[in-house]
Design an enzyme around this catalytic site. Structure first.
Site, mmCIF file in Angstrom:
data_model
loop_
_atom_site.group_PDB
_atom_site.id
_atom_site.type_symbol
_atom_site.label_atom_id
_atom_site.label_comp_id
_atom_site.label_asym_id
_atom_site.label_seq_id
_atom_site.Cartn_x
_atom_site.Cartn_y
_atom_site.Cartn_z
ATOM 1 N N ILE A 94 27.383 -6.447 10.154
ATOM 2 C CA ILE A 94 26.812 -5.203 10.674
ATOM 3 C C ILE A 94 26.199 -5.583 12.013
ATOM 4 O O ILE A 94 25.151 -6.224 12.065
ATOM 5 C CB ILE A 94 25.750 -4.613 9.723
ATOM 6 C CG1 ILE A 94 26.391 -4.244 8.386
ATOM 7 C CG2 ILE A 94 25.105 -3.379 10.340
ATOM 8 C CD1 ILE A 94 25.429 -3.623 7.384
ATOM 9 N N PRO A 95 26.841 -5.223 13.126
ATOM 10 C CA PRO A 95 26.516 -5.825 14.427
ATOM 11 C C PRO A 95 25.293 -5.225 15.127
ATOM 12 O O PRO A 95 25.397 -4.628 16.199
ATOM 13 C CB PRO A 95 27.798 -5.582 15.233
ATOM 14 C CG PRO A 95 28.326 -4.292 14.692
ATOM 15 C CD PRO A 95 28.013 -4.320 13.218
ATOM 16 N N CYS A 96 24.119 -5.451 14.542
ATOM 17 C CA CYS A 96 22.894 -4.969 15.185
ATOM 18 C C CYS A 96 22.641 -5.705 16.493
ATOM 19 O O CYS A 96 21.857 -5.234 17.332
ATOM 20 C CB CYS A 96 21.703 -5.087 14.247
ATOM 21 S SG CYS A 96 21.404 -6.742 13.600
ATOM 22 N N HIS A 97 23.313 -6.849 16.696
ATOM 23 C CA HIS A 97 23.146 -7.582 17.957
ATOM 24 C C HIS A 97 23.742 -6.828 19.137
ATOM 25 O O HIS A 97 23.462 -7.160 20.290
ATOM 26 C CB HIS A 97 23.807 -8.964 17.841
ATOM 27 C CG HIS A 97 25.255 -8.911 17.448
ATOM 28 N ND1 HIS A 97 25.674 -8.907 16.129
ATOM 29 C CD2 HIS A 97 26.392 -8.856 18.198
ATOM 30 C CE1 HIS A 97 26.996 -8.848 16.088
ATOM 31 N NE2 HIS A 97 27.457 -8.822 17.330
#
Length: 286
Positions: free
Chosen positions: A249-252
């Site tokens: 889950i690419p919160c970056h």
């Protein structure tokens, strides 16, 4: 996508992380190859070879990806600023969109309230390009993926999230398939399934993150707009900060509207490394 042995990546990352920290700290000075190599106590030629093997591009090119100006330029691009446009333009074979192969299933209200009572969770440790991970799974999917610098602390953290669940130190196919994202073309993977505990709002935010194409950055306000909560940017930030699944889950890929990268649960230097690495992989695939 370049395939580079994951174990070796993890070993090299400690040195790469130091180099990235140095680059970040001296970004305005645009340090030379020799200066960066000296910071990690390697010869320029050895460092150039090591870094290029890890990132797929030279240190100089990677530094360009890390610059704040690069982040700002992405935000000026409508395809990166408007998620709907990004989705429409990111469906080419090289975009590696997460939403093409990741699905989220929320835990039942009972599971959520009872701290995972009745759940059997397997967990194991694995290497990634950005350091060691702890990954955990139920029979339905991945429920926990954190960067781990201390194994016991990592297990304690998992147990605190699911205090009533039964934990087993074991590796399963769900975990192995999910970890393949670090070293395989996504088209070679089966669909990755996530089994998450969270409020309906959190799940909605996390689902929105899955639709950000690799190599793109968006703001907290963009996410709020996309989930039809334009005034909830602060709440969106809180939900993103609670993301229990690193990288998948690419919160970056979410940054501040000023163009600054902002915080990250697993450290801003690691966030910087991931953004630069993804940009390099995307550039190599185009």
């Amino acid at each position: 996508m370049r395939i580079y042995p994951v174990i070796q990546q993890q070993i090299d990352y400690a040195r790469i992380e130091t180099a990235i920290y140095y680059i970040k700290d001296h970004l305005q000075d645009q340090p030379s190859l020799e200066e960066i190599a000296a910071a990690v106590q390697l010869s320029p030629s050895h460092f150039q070879k090591l870094f290029t093997a890890w990132a797929g591009v030279s240190p100089k090119k990677f530094m360009q990806y890390l610059s704040i100006e690069y982040a700002k330029s992405l935000l000026q691009n409508p395809a990166a600023r408007l998620l709907d446009t990004a989705h429409a333009t990111g469906l080419s074979g090289t975009s590696r969109l997460h939403d093409l192969f990741i699905t989220i299933e929320g835990m039942t209200p009972g599971e959520f309230k009872q701290g995972g009572a009745g759940l059997h969770i397997n967990y194991s440790f694995a290497d990634s390009p950005f350091g060691q991970l702890i990954i955990a799974s139920t029979t339905k999917g991945i429920c926990h993926l954190f960067f781990a610098t201390d194994k016991q602390q990592a297990v304690d953290n998992l147990r605190s999230r699911f205090p009533q669940a039964t934990l087993h130190p074991a590796t399963d196919k769900l975990q192995q398939n999910a970890l393949g994202i670090f070293h395989k073309d996504w088209r070679q993977l089966d669909q990755i399934k996530l089994h998450l505990t969270g409020t309906p709002f959190q799940l909605k935010v996390w689902e929105s993150l899955l639709k950000i194409p690799q190599g793109n950055l968006v703001t907290y306000g963009d996410i709020a707009q996309h989930i039809d909560k334009p005034s909830a940017a602060r709440a969106v930030g809180t939900a993103i900060g609670s993301n229990p699944i690193a990288f998948l889950i690419p919160c970056h890929r979410v940054i501040q509207n000023t163009g600054r990268l902002g915080g990250y649960m697993w450290g801003e230097t690691r966030k910087t490394a991931i953004i630069g690495w993804e940009a390099a992989q995307q550039s190599a695939g185009e």
